[in-house]
Design a protein around this motif. Structure first.
Motif, PDB file in Angstrom:
ATOM      1  N   GLU A 243       5.170  20.957  -3.664  1.00 23.48           N
ATOM      2  CA  GLU A 243       5.956  19.828  -2.819  1.00 23.48           C
ATOM      3  C   GLU A 243       6.290  18.549  -3.522  1.00 23.48           C
ATOM      4  O   GLU A 243       5.324  17.893  -4.150  1.00 23.48           O
ATOM      5  CB  GLU A 243       5.240  19.680  -1.365  1.00 23.48           C
ATOM      6  N   ARG A 244       7.755  18.067  -3.446  1.00 24.55           N
ATOM      7  CA  ARG A 244       8.000  16.673  -4.141  1.00 24.55           C
ATOM      8  C   ARG A 244       7.596  15.714  -3.204  1.00 24.55           C
ATOM      9  O   ARG A 244       8.070  15.883  -1.884  1.00 24.55           O
ATOM     10  CB  ARG A 244       9.261  16.770  -4.615  1.00 24.55           C
ATOM     11  N   MET A 245       6.786  14.746  -3.563  1.00 21.85           N
ATOM     12  CA  MET A 245       6.269  13.663  -2.729  1.00 21.85           C
ATOM     13  C   MET A 245       6.953  12.385  -3.161  1.00 21.85           C
ATOM     14  O   MET A 245       7.148  12.064  -4.393  1.00 21.85           O
ATOM     15  CB  MET A 245       4.901  13.573  -2.730  1.00 21.85           C
ATOM     16  N   HIS A 246       7.542  11.510  -2.083  1.00 24.18           N
ATOM     17  CA  HIS A 246       8.262  10.359  -2.510  1.00 24.18           C
ATOM     18  C   HIS A 246       7.358   9.309  -1.796  1.00 24.18           C
ATOM     19  O   HIS A 246       6.539   9.383  -0.967  1.00 24.18           O
ATOM     20  CB  HIS A 246       9.582  10.296  -1.981  1.00 24.18           C
ATOM     21  N   GLY A 247       7.226   8.034  -2.400  1.00 26.17           N
ATOM     22  CA  GLY A 247       6.806   6.712  -1.938  1.00 26.17           C
ATOM     23  C   GLY A 247       6.779   5.834  -2.990  1.00 26.17           C
ATOM     24  O   GLY A 247       7.370   5.753  -4.019  1.00 26.17           O
ATOM     25  N   ILE A 248       6.239   4.584  -2.451  1.00 29.67           N
ATOM     26  CA  ILE A 248       5.951   3.447  -3.424  1.00 29.67           C
ATOM     27  C   ILE A 248       4.725   3.338  -4.244  1.00 29.67           C
ATOM     28  O   ILE A 248       3.582   3.820  -4.010  1.00 29.67           O
ATOM     29  CB  ILE A 248       5.916   2.263  -2.455  1.00 29.67           C
ATOM     30  N   PRO A 249       4.952   3.327  -5.587  1.00 28.28           N
ATOM     31  CA  PRO A 249       3.526   3.516  -6.490  1.00 28.28           C
ATOM     32  C   PRO A 249       2.841   2.312  -6.022  1.00 28.28           C
ATOM     33  O   PRO A 249       2.929   1.236  -5.716  1.00 28.28           O
ATOM     34  CB  PRO A 249       4.261   3.301  -7.801  1.00 28.28           C
ATOM     35  N   ILE A 250       1.418   2.622  -5.899  1.00 26.52           N
ATOM     36  CA  ILE A 250       0.536   1.853  -5.126  1.00 26.52           C
ATOM     37  C   ILE A 250       0.282   0.462  -5.932  1.00 26.52           C
ATOM     38  O   ILE A 250       0.144  -0.569  -5.535  1.00 26.52           O
ATOM     39  CB  ILE A 250      -0.890   2.302  -5.134  1.00 26.52           C
ATOM     40  N   ALA A 251       0.908   0.463  -7.186  1.00 25.57           N
ATOM     41  CA  ALA A 251       0.476  -0.724  -8.069  1.00 25.57           C
ATOM     42  C   ALA A 251       1.698  -1.613  -8.041  1.00 25.57           C
ATOM     43  O   ALA A 251       1.868  -2.812  -8.680  1.00 25.57           O
ATOM     44  CB  ALA A 251       0.139  -0.400  -9.544  1.00 25.57           C
ATOM     45  N   ASP A 252       2.689  -1.147  -7.270  1.00 26.91           N
ATOM     46  CA  ASP A 252       3.923  -2.047  -7.355  1.00 26.91           C
ATOM     47  C   ASP A 252       3.846  -2.989  -6.108  1.00 26.91           C
ATOM     48  O   ASP A 252       4.269  -2.717  -4.863  1.00 26.91           O
ATOM     49  CB  ASP A 252       5.177  -1.196  -7.030  1.00 26.91           C
ATOM     50  N   GLY A 253       3.206  -4.133  -6.264  1.00 27.93           N
ATOM     51  CA  GLY A 253       3.109  -5.046  -5.269  1.00 27.93           C
ATOM     52  C   GLY A 253       4.317  -5.621  -4.666  1.00 27.93           C
ATOM     53  O   GLY A 253       4.154  -5.557  -3.332  1.00 27.93           O
ATOM     54  N   ALA A 254       5.234  -6.023  -5.279  1.00 29.29           N
ATOM     55  CA  ALA A 254       6.387  -6.517  -4.851  1.00 29.29           C
ATOM     56  C   ALA A 254       7.044  -5.442  -4.114  1.00 29.29           C
ATOM     57  O   ALA A 254       7.733  -5.857  -2.512  1.00 29.29           O
ATOM     58  CB  ALA A 254       7.381  -6.645  -5.942  1.00 29.29           C
ATOM     59  N   ALA A 255       7.203  -4.375  -4.210  1.00 24.81           N
ATOM     60  CA  ALA A 255       7.699  -3.361  -3.290  1.00 24.81           C
ATOM     61  C   ALA A 255       6.877  -3.123  -2.088  1.00 24.81           C
ATOM     62  O   ALA A 255       7.435  -2.790  -1.039  1.00 24.81           O
ATOM     63  CB  ALA A 255       7.850  -1.949  -4.032  1.00 24.81           C
ATOM     64  N   LEU A 256       5.434  -2.991  -2.153  1.00 23.16           N
ATOM     65  CA  LEU A 256       4.650  -3.185  -1.112  1.00 23.16           C
ATOM     66  C   LEU A 256       5.090  -4.037  -0.018  1.00 23.16           C
ATOM     67  O   LEU A 256       4.938  -3.965   1.172  1.00 23.16           O
ATOM     68  CB  LEU A 256       3.130  -2.925  -1.449  1.00 23.16           C
ATOM     69  N   ASP A 257       5.205  -5.237  -0.665  1.00 20.80           N
ATOM     70  CA  ASP A 257       5.362  -6.367   0.064  1.00 20.80           C
ATOM     71  C   ASP A 257       6.788  -6.286   0.799  1.00 20.80           C
ATOM     72  O   ASP A 257       7.078  -6.766   2.099  1.00 20.80           O
ATOM     73  CB  ASP A 257       5.391  -7.987  -0.641  1.00 20.80           C
ATOM     74  N   ALA A 258       7.807  -5.970   0.103  1.00 19.73           N
ATOM     75  CA  ALA A 258       9.157  -5.743   0.610  1.00 19.73           C
ATOM     76  C   ALA A 258       9.287  -4.796   1.613  1.00 19.73           C
ATOM     77  O   ALA A 258      10.017  -5.026   2.552  1.00 19.73           O
ATOM     78  CB  ALA A 258      10.268  -5.307  -0.519  1.00 19.73           C
ATOM     79  N   ALA A 259       8.401  -3.647   1.774  1.00 19.41           N
ATOM     80  CA  ALA A 259       8.110  -2.738   2.878  1.00 19.41           C
ATOM     81  C   ALA A 259       7.521  -3.226   3.842  1.00 19.41           C
ATOM     82  O   ALA A 259       7.216  -2.431   4.804  1.00 19.41           O
ATOM     83  CB  ALA A 259       7.692  -1.453   2.030  1.00 19.41           C
ATOM     84  N   GLY A 260       6.842  -4.323   3.606  1.00 22.34           N
ATOM     85  CA  GLY A 260       6.030  -4.695   4.844  1.00 22.34           C
ATOM     86  C   GLY A 260       4.514  -4.278   5.083  1.00 22.34           C
ATOM     87  O   GLY A 260       4.045  -4.274   5.868  1.00 22.34           O
ATOM     88  N   ILE A 261       4.045  -3.781   3.756  1.00 23.70           N
ATOM     89  CA  ILE A 261       2.840  -2.843   3.938  1.00 23.70           C
ATOM     90  C   ILE A 261       1.718  -3.932   3.859  1.00 23.70           C
ATOM     91  O   ILE A 261       1.777  -5.212   3.278  1.00 23.70           O
ATOM     92  CB  ILE A 261       2.668  -2.132   2.551  1.00 23.70           C
ATOM     93  N   ASP A 262       0.768  -3.761   4.862  1.00 28.15           N
ATOM     94  CA  ASP A 262      -0.295  -4.853   4.806  1.00 28.15           C
ATOM     95  C   ASP A 262      -1.410  -4.301   3.894  1.00 28.15           C
ATOM     96  O   ASP A 262      -2.036  -3.210   3.911  1.00 28.15           O
ATOM     97  CB  ASP A 262      -1.104  -4.554   6.222  1.00 28.15           C
TER      98      ASP A 262
END
Length: 553
Positions: A243-262
């Motif tokens: 199965e193909r999985m999509h998501g934000i790479p965990i090392a992409d801090g800027a993308a995590l912040d933009a997505a509102g990830i704690d």
């Protein structure tokens, strides 16, 4: 490997080693004679290379040698018991920056492995690779039902390439074992064998699929962690469809912040995930670097952690699980004697080691750490230094523990990157407490053991009457044998007593005959010979003869 090919391979290695000045890791006095001969011919290293730290030079040299040596460096980086920390850190940063092989070759390999044209297997198959590494590369595809998948395909000829380079590494290890002054500690042949076993697993994509399937069966139902599902109909030894999985790479801090990830909460969940996999599931992802972790934001729920790439998975024996959990608990309560006792009880080191001496070594390692605030303690680093200390006391190195320690270092490093203030022990302790209570509580442990062994007990119960009868028959036979042995012993005692009596009588008669002959006591005679002494002499000899005959019987 032919001698010509081996010589060419060794020469190439030596030239690269000198070009990147890896001889500096040995010291001039320890240089093997081929390196001493080649060194003047290679010339000086470029100034930019010469100025680099040893670890960076080692990493660049492995990248220069090619993809299999990159993989070798990645695996070698887990053996922090053998390498200086700076070199191990650099090798851990090795990435498979490898050019993809042509997409038409990937298509041909899929068709060969699965036995049908790609057009029948997939509704769409993109010949442009999503990612390429030293062992395999990944292609996006779509199934006929519309679902997106990724297809991992082994590189053409990779088995031959691995075999060639492994033969070379084995040859170098044999030389190093004979020549290196610390070969007994480094154990080069064992290290190469460990690398070979790891590569063998990575060359079998069905093995990787089985790892993913087993971990996914545990975690996918809960929703907090996602593992790509394996499509077994489209999987073989050289092809893996997931199965193909999509998501934000965990090392992409800027993308995590933009997505509102704690991010601090994500760091805590990563720690909890690791300790649960190790101590509850006994099946842990052993390659948790940022490239294998994605984060999926969810509306109204904590983000989901996605695990990728299951070529390296670790397991522990139940005994190792328990001893490690107790070790962690004892370390954080500064019960250093218990840590020492656990190392001995687990059989990780010889029993003749004095627990007091080992306790002192544990204290010397742990005390500088555990007097700091808990938020500053790196448990993976403590574990690594404990292993190094224990090697002085003849620690039997456990490969599964080294893999665990390497993964723990990765997880703690990533967690601290997400939350520099994280108190890892305060996150891990409740997980360990709960698992220890469930897994190793007395009643729970007995019930689990009974549940596991119940089928064997039921099967053995059918055989109990037969086993009891056979046991009684054996006991009756043994009693009969004992009775016969006792009777024989009694007979032997009686026979010995008779022999002793006859021998004493014979000796007495011979003495009497000698006295009579010496005394010339008179009495009846025959042809001038005294009959009484002669009769005593004959009777004594006869008694001795009887005693000797009975002994022969």
């Amino acid at each position: 490997m032919s001698s010509r090919r081996a010589a060419t391979g060794v020469m190439r290695l030596l030239v690269v080693a000198l070009r990147y000045r890896l001889d500096g890791l040995l010291g001039d006095r320890q240089l093997p004679w081929p390196l001493r001969l080649l060194k003047p011919l290679v010339g000086k290293a470029r100034p930019d290379i010469d100025a680099l730290p040893a670890g960076q030079r080692a990493r660049l040299a492995l990248e220069h040698l090619g993809p299999i040596f990159v993989k070798f460096g990645q695996i070698l980086s887990t053996r922090r018991d053998l390498l200086p920390p700076a070199v191990a850190d650099e090798l851990a940063a090795l990435q498979d920056r490898v050019a993809p092989f042509p997409g038409d070759q990937a298509r041909a390999e899929v068709e060969r492995a699965l036995g049908r044209p790609v057009s029948q297997l997939f509704a769409a198959f993109d010949e442009t690779a999503l990612a390429a590494a030293s062992i395999a590369q990944v292609h996006p595809a779509r199934l006929h039902d519309g679902s997106d998948v990724v297809v991992k395909v082994l590189r053409p000829g990779v088995h031959g390439l691995v075999q060639r380079d492994m033969e070379l590494l084995h040859a170098i290890a044999r030389v190093a074992e004979r020549r290196h002054p610390r070969a007994d500690r480094i154990r080069p042949r064992e290290v190469v064998a460990e690398v070979e076993a790891t590569l063998a697993n990575e060359l079998d994509l069905q093995h990787e699929g089985a790892n993913a399937s087993a971990i996914g069966r545990i975690w996918n139902a809960g929703g907090a962690v996602a593992v790509p599902r394996v499509n077994w109909d489209l999987t073989a030894e050289t092809v893996l469809t997931q199965e193909r999985m999509h998501g934000i790479p965990i090392a992409d801090g800027a993308a995590l912040d933009a997505a509102g990830i704690d991010k601090p909460a994500l760091a805590r969940r990563l720690i909890e995930l690791f300790y649960t996999q190790v101590f509850r599931d006994n099946l842990f992802h052993a390659d948790l670097h940022p490239g294998n972790l994605l984060v999926q934001p969810r509306e109204g729920a904590p983000p989901r952690i996605v695990l990728l790439d299951f070529g390296m998975v670790g397991t522990l024996s139940p005994a190792d699980q328990r001893y490690l959990a107790e070790n962690f608990m004892a370390m954080f309560t500064m019960n250093y004697r218990r840590v020492a006792e656990l190392h001995l009880e687990a059989g990780w080191m010889p029993r003749h080691i004095r627990v007091e001496a080992l306790e002192a070594g544990v204290r010397a390692v742990c005390e500088p750490y555990f007097t700091r605030p808990l938020s500053q303690i790196n448990l993976g680093e403590v574990l690594f230094k404990l292993f190094r200390m224990a090697q002085r006391y003849q620690l039997t190195l456990q490969p599964q523990l080294i893999l665990l320690q390497k993964t723990l270092l990765n997880v703690e490093g990533l967690s601290r990157w997400l939350d520099p203030q994280i108190d890892i022990w305060s996150v891990a302790q409740p997980v360990l407490d709960d698992i220890m209570r469930q897994q190793y509580g007395r009643v729970g442990s007995l019930l689990r053991a009974a549940k596991i062994r119940m089928p064997d007990w039921m099967e053995q119960a059918v055989s109990l009457p037969r086993l009891a009868r056979e046991s009684l028959e054996r006991q009756r036979e043994q009693l009969a044998l004992v009775a016969v042995a006792q009777a024989q012993a009694q007979q032997q005692r009686q026979s010995l007593l008779r022999r002793q009596v006859l021998a004493i009588c014979g000796a007495g008669l011979l003495v009497a005959a000698a006295v009579l002959l010496a005394g010339d006591a008179g009495g009846p005679s025959w042809n001038g010979l005294p009959l009484l002494p002669l009769s005593a002499l004959g009777a004594g000899l006869a008694a001795f003869a009887l005693a000797l005959r009975r002994r022969g019987d």
